[in-house]
Each structure stands twice: as structure tokens, then as C-alpha cells.
Design a protein around this motif. Structure first.
Motif, mmCIF file in Angstrom:
data_model
loop_
_atom_site.group_PDB
_atom_site.id
_atom_site.type_symbol
_atom_site.label_atom_id
_atom_site.label_comp_id
_atom_site.label_asym_id
_atom_site.label_seq_id
_atom_site.Cartn_x
_atom_site.Cartn_y
_atom_site.Cartn_z
ATOM 1 N N LEU A 146 40.400 42.775 56.773
ATOM 2 C CA LEU A 146 41.356 43.230 55.688
ATOM 3 C C LEU A 146 42.170 41.943 55.354
ATOM 4 C CD1 LEU A 146 42.431 46.843 57.064
ATOM 5 C CD2 LEU A 146 40.640 46.213 55.512
ATOM 6 N N ARG A 147 41.960 40.762 55.930
ATOM 7 C CA ARG A 147 42.488 39.689 55.286
ATOM 8 C C ARG A 147 41.610 38.752 54.529
ATOM 9 N NH1 ARG A 147 47.379 38.173 55.606
ATOM 10 N NH2 ARG A 147 48.880 39.471 56.917
ATOM 11 N N GLU A 148 40.280 39.194 54.420
ATOM 12 C CA GLU A 148 39.138 38.610 53.714
ATOM 13 C C GLU A 148 39.766 38.479 52.327
ATOM 14 O OE1 GLU A 148 35.729 38.455 51.134
ATOM 15 O OE2 GLU A 148 36.619 40.131 51.403
ATOM 16 N N PRO A 149 39.542 37.158 51.541
ATOM 17 C CA PRO A 149 39.990 36.758 50.038
ATOM 18 C C PRO A 149 39.726 37.683 49.235
ATOM 19 C CG PRO A 149 39.702 34.751 51.283
ATOM 20 C CD PRO A 149 39.123 36.014 52.087
ATOM 21 N N THR A 150 38.406 38.336 48.991
ATOM 22 C CA THR A 150 38.129 38.966 48.129
ATOM 23 C C THR A 150 38.637 40.470 48.261
ATOM 24 O OG1 THR A 150 35.871 38.005 48.370
ATOM 25 C CG2 THR A 150 36.063 40.190 47.097
ATOM 26 N N TYR A 180 51.247 41.767 46.248
ATOM 27 C CA TYR A 180 51.320 40.133 46.087
ATOM 28 C C TYR A 180 51.817 39.419 47.515
ATOM 29 C CZ TYR A 180 56.028 40.765 44.485
ATOM 30 O OH TYR A 180 57.250 41.115 44.460
ATOM 31 N N LEU A 181 52.761 40.431 48.242
ATOM 32 C CA LEU A 181 53.264 39.750 49.423
ATOM 33 C C LEU A 181 52.062 39.717 50.536
ATOM 34 C CD1 LEU A 181 56.892 41.442 49.371
ATOM 35 C CD2 LEU A 181 56.164 39.219 48.667
ATOM 36 N N GLN A 182 51.241 40.436 50.511
ATOM 37 C CA GLN A 182 50.145 40.612 51.681
ATOM 38 C C GLN A 182 50.902 41.023 52.613
ATOM 39 O OE1 GLN A 182 47.730 37.065 51.226
ATOM 40 N NE2 GLN A 182 47.325 37.412 49.223
ATOM 41 N N ALA A 183 51.725 41.997 52.831
ATOM 42 C CA ALA A 183 52.220 42.598 54.195
ATOM 43 C C ALA A 183 51.178 43.181 54.652
ATOM 44 C CB ALA A 183 53.485 43.435 53.860
ATOM 45 N N ILE A 184 50.479 42.706 55.655
ATOM 46 C CA ILE A 184 49.177 43.422 56.352
ATOM 47 C C ILE A 184 49.307 43.140 58.026
ATOM 48 C CG2 ILE A 184 46.919 43.832 56.452
ATOM 49 C CD1 ILE A 184 46.598 42.530 53.948
ATOM 50 N N ASP A 227 38.643 52.715 48.453
ATOM 51 C CA ASP A 227 37.369 52.524 47.411
ATOM 52 C C ASP A 227 36.923 50.934 47.464
ATOM 53 O OD1 ASP A 227 35.480 53.970 45.727
ATOM 54 O OD2 ASP A 227 36.299 52.725 44.145
ATOM 55 N N ILE A 228 37.647 50.001 47.978
ATOM 56 C CA ILE A 228 37.118 48.534 48.051
ATOM 57 C C ILE A 228 36.417 48.195 49.159
ATOM 58 C CG2 ILE A 228 38.260 46.115 48.449
ATOM 59 C CD1 ILE A 228 40.899 47.309 47.449
ATOM 60 N N ALA A 229 35.301 47.318 48.599
ATOM 61 C CA ALA A 229 34.302 47.060 49.985
ATOM 62 C C ALA A 229 34.557 46.155 50.690
ATOM 63 C CB ALA A 229 33.083 46.773 49.052
ATOM 64 N N ILE A 230 34.412 46.224 51.782
ATOM 65 C CA ILE A 230 34.490 45.071 52.825
ATOM 66 C C ILE A 230 33.096 44.463 53.073
ATOM 67 C CG2 ILE A 230 36.710 46.014 53.633
ATOM 68 C CD1 ILE A 230 35.460 47.164 56.053
ATOM 69 N N PRO A 231 33.328 43.249 53.843
ATOM 70 C CA PRO A 231 31.963 42.689 54.616
ATOM 71 C C PRO A 231 31.849 43.734 55.792
ATOM 72 C CG PRO A 231 33.584 41.056 53.934
ATOM 73 C CD PRO A 231 34.237 42.251 53.736
ATOM 74 N N TYR A 232 30.209 44.155 55.990
ATOM 75 C CA TYR A 232 30.235 45.080 56.928
ATOM 76 C C TYR A 232 28.876 44.837 57.782
ATOM 77 C CZ TYR A 232 29.871 49.828 58.597
ATOM 78 O OH TYR A 232 29.825 50.948 59.367
ATOM 79 N N ALA A 248 42.274 40.216 46.942
ATOM 80 C CA ALA A 248 42.391 39.986 45.680
ATOM 81 C C ALA A 248 41.985 41.142 44.877
ATOM 82 C CB ALA A 248 41.295 38.989 45.171
ATOM 83 N N GLU A 249 41.146 42.042 45.483
ATOM 84 C CA GLU A 249 41.020 43.513 44.686
ATOM 85 C C GLU A 249 42.265 44.443 45.054
ATOM 86 O OE1 GLU A 249 37.966 45.948 43.050
ATOM 87 O OE2 GLU A 249 37.889 43.844 43.523
ATOM 88 N N VAL A 250 42.790 44.215 46.183
ATOM 89 C CA VAL A 250 44.068 45.059 46.323
ATOM 90 C C VAL A 250 45.028 44.868 44.997
ATOM 91 C CG1 VAL A 250 46.211 45.464 47.662
ATOM 92 C CG2 VAL A 250 43.627 45.361 48.763
ATOM 93 N N GLU A 251 45.341 43.533 44.911
ATOM 94 C CA GLU A 251 46.274 42.864 43.938
ATOM 95 C C GLU A 251 45.799 43.500 42.470
ATOM 96 O OE1 GLU A 251 48.501 39.290 43.889
ATOM 97 O OE2 GLU A 251 47.802 38.965 45.895
ATOM 98 N N MET A 252 44.417 43.295 42.384
ATOM 99 C CA MET A 252 43.850 43.590 40.847
ATOM 100 C C MET A 252 43.985 45.187 40.602
ATOM 101 S SD MET A 252 40.044 43.025 39.507
ATOM 102 C CE MET A 252 39.289 44.432 40.226
ATOM 103 N N ARG A 253 43.911 45.791 41.497
ATOM 104 C CA ARG A 253 43.831 47.299 41.353
ATOM 105 C C ARG A 253 45.300 47.993 41.440
ATOM 106 N NH1 ARG A 253 38.957 50.569 43.579
ATOM 107 N NH2 ARG A 253 37.226 49.117 43.620
#
Length: 430
Positions: free
Chosen positions: A118-122, A79-83, A146-151, A125-130
Motif C-alpha cells: 500500500l506504499r507502492e508508488p503506482t 497528498y500527505l500519504q498518512a498510511i 477499486d485500485i489494483a495492487i501488485p499481487y 499515485a492512483e489514490v491521489e489521482m482519484r
């Protein structure tokens, strides 16, 4: 480049590799490493205070090797989004195994685009949900992959990244200017407080030597007394097990050491306590008290904050003191202003001791025997009112500036999200 349609998505593991390299156990004990831990990366992606260790003395989690163009993602407390992106690292830069190291595949993912996608909201959110776990949510590297990114197509990725970088640089320049304004406001505020509590409100008042080196002359009708003559009590709480999350509603919480800083008490700086620890809680926060950090880093030990009202559900840890004043001798808010002044806090910090360079301890005896300027009671009240009136204007400007910084950061986040997903038109590269 048209932004009329969304880009397709691809699972990250097909566009990047994860955790490619790690140090082995055969590293020479005296090999020097530069180390990044989870706490060194903030939510904006900035890396702070890289530590230096000999390998034999480094934390056991100092293992992941990073290269230019990698992006590190914290897999714990997600949840801290340390990226953070890695750019031109030293050959000995190592990060914690608490990070997943994302390395764009050549010909599949543009490195600059990777740092933004890797900072896109979806994705976030997927990182936190999983993530699993309540007090210490974590995710494994395979789940991230396994998380999908815009490509978008590879050539477009570079154009998008260059556009975001240019726009972000402009926004970051505005943020930097506003943060500098905050620094100037803080300096002005400190000067107003120091002048009032050290010299009073009458510039024509005769002065006399205080007998205290750091204080110098004080108004002739003032006293210079040790704090023990105006303090009624000093108390502290106990160390208890708590979550990483703040309290919700009226559930019991324990203060963080960051709850007192710069003369301000920040009740939101707390942690919800485990239910099994409720009976051990001690020292609830009381109105008109001063919270003092007795144990902290050299830069933060002796920080303090004035408490305006009762907080019966918030309790002190053992590293904080709650100081209550004898109101027949001193106005609590006046003493709070004295303790928060830069010269006093610096003097108290110098008295703190400890064998660790990163953690110092202020003794209760040193605090009690610390001399402070003390005007007559009525004059203390006048000084408190004067400081409140003069700093109110600064505080309003500070709040407005902080709000504008928040809006700029939100604008930057929205820009990144819209650009990497294809929601806005981006000019083609010249």
C-alpha cells in the motif's frame, strides 16, 4: 526468487476488506478509548501521540475499530500519504472515520506484505489521482478498493515482506543514527549561542549579579533591561481562510505557526490564502524583524525566528507577532539569538497562560516586561558575527546529514517499490 518479470495486479477489494467494524452508539459513555486521528500519522507511517478519551467526550469521528494486521489509509488530504500498519493494538484502539481500514483477507493477502504494497508508488499515485477537491482532496473507500495492487502468489508475499522488513530495519538504523547526530548538533549549537549571549566572548571579563534568577551573573559592563526598552513595535496579522497548500509564485500567503522555531524563520511554512480574503490580510513579513509565536502548544509557545529579508507576499496570522527593534539600542539578530536560547524560551513559556492544557497564550505585557542581557551595541555586533562563524560549520553538517536522511528514505521507498512489483531478485527463505 526471480525479479525478471512484473507481478500481476489485483484490485484491492478482492484481496482485502475495508471498514469492517465500527463502534455503535450503545457504547458506555465512560468507556475509555485510545484514539488515532489523521494528524497522528506522518508520511513515513509512524503513529504519534495516541490520545485517550472517555467515549462521551471523544470526537464524533472516533468510530473505526482496528485489529492486528490492519492498515489505515487517510481518505482526506491524501497528498500527505498518512498510511500506517496496525500491530498488536490495544482492545480499545479506535481510529478516525477519516481513515479507511484495510484488512487483508485470509488466504489472499499476507498482512506484512499488505503494509508495504500500500506504499507502492503506482498505488499512491492512483489514490491521489482519484481524490476530489482542491484544498481538501478526499477519496471514498470504494475508490480505494477499486485500485489494483501488485499481487504475487501468497507464499511469495511473505518472503517479499520479510526481505523488505530486514532491509528496511537496516536503513532505519542508519536513519536513527543520523537523527541522533542532528540532536547532538542542535545541542552544541544551543550551547554556543547561550554562552555568547549570556556571558559574552571574553571569559576573563569580570562578572556581576544580573538580579535575574534564571540569568545569574553577567559581564559587569552589561545591562539587564526589559525588552520594552529595545522593542520599537509589536504587530500581528488576522485569521483568514486559507488552503492546505503553500503559495505558488507571488500569490498571497499566511504563515503557519510553525514558521518560527528554534530561532529560524521558515518562509515555506505558509498557506495560500483564499482570493476572497486578500483584502483582510495584514502585517507583511519585514526584514530584520523577529517572528514570535504568542499562542501555541506548551512545547512551542514563545518559539521565535529571525527574518533576514522582506517577504511582501507573506502575512502574519493573529497567533504570531512581528517584533521590530530600536536599532539604536539593540542589534535585531542579537535579540533574536537571546529569544531563541533555551533558557529564555522556557522562561517565556512558563509565563504563558490558558485554560486549555494543549494551548497556551503569551501576553504582550509579559513579553515587553521580560528582562534580557544587553551588551554595548558594538559588542552585540561582535557576538552576532561570532555566533554566525561558529554555527556555520554546524549548519553545514546539519544540512548534509538531513540530505543523507532524505536519500536513505528515498532508497527505502525505491526498495519497497521494486520488491513488491517483482523488479528485483529476492532470496528464497531458508
Amino acid at each position: 526468487m526471480s525479479g525478471t518479470s512484473m507481478y500481476p495486479r489485483q484490485r484491492l477489494k478482492f484481496a482485502a476488506t475495508i471498514n469492517d467494524e465500527a463502534l455503535g452508539e450503545d457504547v458506555a459513555p465512560d468507556f475509555e478509548i485510545q484514539y488515532i486521528d489523521i494528524g497522528n500519522v506522518d508520511s513515513s507511517g509512524t503513529i504519534h501521540e495516541i490520545a485517550t478519551y472517555r467515549f462521551e467526550a471523544a470526537p464524533s469521528r472516533a468510530r473505526r475499530i482496528v485489529r492486528d494486521g490492519d492498515v489505515i489509509i487517510s481518505t482526506v488530504r491524501t497528498y500527505l500519504q498518512a498510511i500506517a500498519p496496525i500491530a498488536s493494538p490495544s482492545d480499545n484502539l479506535i481510529v478516525s472515520t477519516g481513515f479507511a481500514v484495510i484488512r487483508p483477507r485470509t488466504g489472499a493477502l499476507d498482512a506484512k506484505f499488505c503494509r508495504y504494497v500500500l506504499r507502492e508508488p503506482t498505488f499512491l499515485a492512483e489514490v491521489e489521482m482519484r481524490s476530489t477537491g482542491i484544498s481538501y482532496p478526499a477519496i471514498n473507500a470504494s475508490e480505494i478498493g477499486d485500485i489494483a495492487i501488485p499481487y504475487p502468489p501468497l507464499p511469495e508475499q511473505g518472503v517479499i515482506a520479510d526481505f523488505i522488513e530486514a532491509e528496511s530495519n537496516h536503513i532505519d538504523a542508519l536513519i536513527a543514527a543520523k537523527q541522533r547526530l542532528l540532536e547532538l548538533l542542535a545541542e552544541k549549537r544551543r550551547a554556543i549561542v547561550a554562552e555568547a549571549v549570556m556571558r559574552g566572548l571574553n571569559p576573563a571579563a569580570p562578572l556581576r549579579p544580573s538580579g535575574i534568577d534564571w540569568l545569574g551573573d553577567i559581564p559587569a559592563h552589561w545591562e539587564a533591561l526589559d525588552l520594552k526598552w529595545v522593542i520599537a513595535s509589536i504587530s500581528s496579522g488576522v485569521s483568514v481562510n486559507a488552503t492546505d497548500q503553500p503559495v505558488i509564485g507571488n500569490e498571497p500567503g499566511v504563515l503557519k505557526t510553525s514558521a518560527a522555531i528554534g530561532g529560524r524563520f521558515l518562509p515555506a511554512e505558509n498557506k495560500a490564502v483564499w482570493e476572497t480574503e486578500y483584502e483582510r490580510l495584514a502585517c507583511p513579513v519585514k526584514a530584520e524583524s523577529i517572528i514570535v509565536s504568542r499562542m501555541n502548544t506548551p512545547a512551542l509557545v514563545a518559539e521565535s525566528g529571525y527574518v533576514e529579508t522582506d517577504y511582501p507576499n507573506l502575512f502574519l496570522p493573529d497567533r504570531l507577532w512581528q517584533v521590530e527593534l530600536n536599532k539604536n539600542r539593540a542589534v535585531p539578530k542579537f535579540i533574536a539569538q537571546v529569544l531563541s536560547s533555551h533558557i529564555v524560551r522556557s522562561s517565556l513559556s512558563e509565563m504563558a497562560t490558558g485554560t486549555s492544557a494543549s494551548m497556551k497564550n503569551l501576553s504582550q505585557e509579559d513579553l515587553l516586561n521580560f528582562p534580557v542581557p544587553l551588551p554595548p551595541l558594538a559588542e552585540q555586533h561582535e557576538i552576532v558575527l561570532h555566533i554566525a562563524a561558529e554555527t556555520a560549520k554546524i549548519d553545514r553538517l546539519r544540512a548534509a546529514t538531513e540530505h543523507s536522511i532524505t536519500l536513505l528514505k528515498e532508497r527505502r521507498g525505491a526498495l519497497i517499490a521494486a520488491a513488491v512489483t517483482g523488479q528485483i531478485d529476492i532470496p528464497e527463505a531458508a
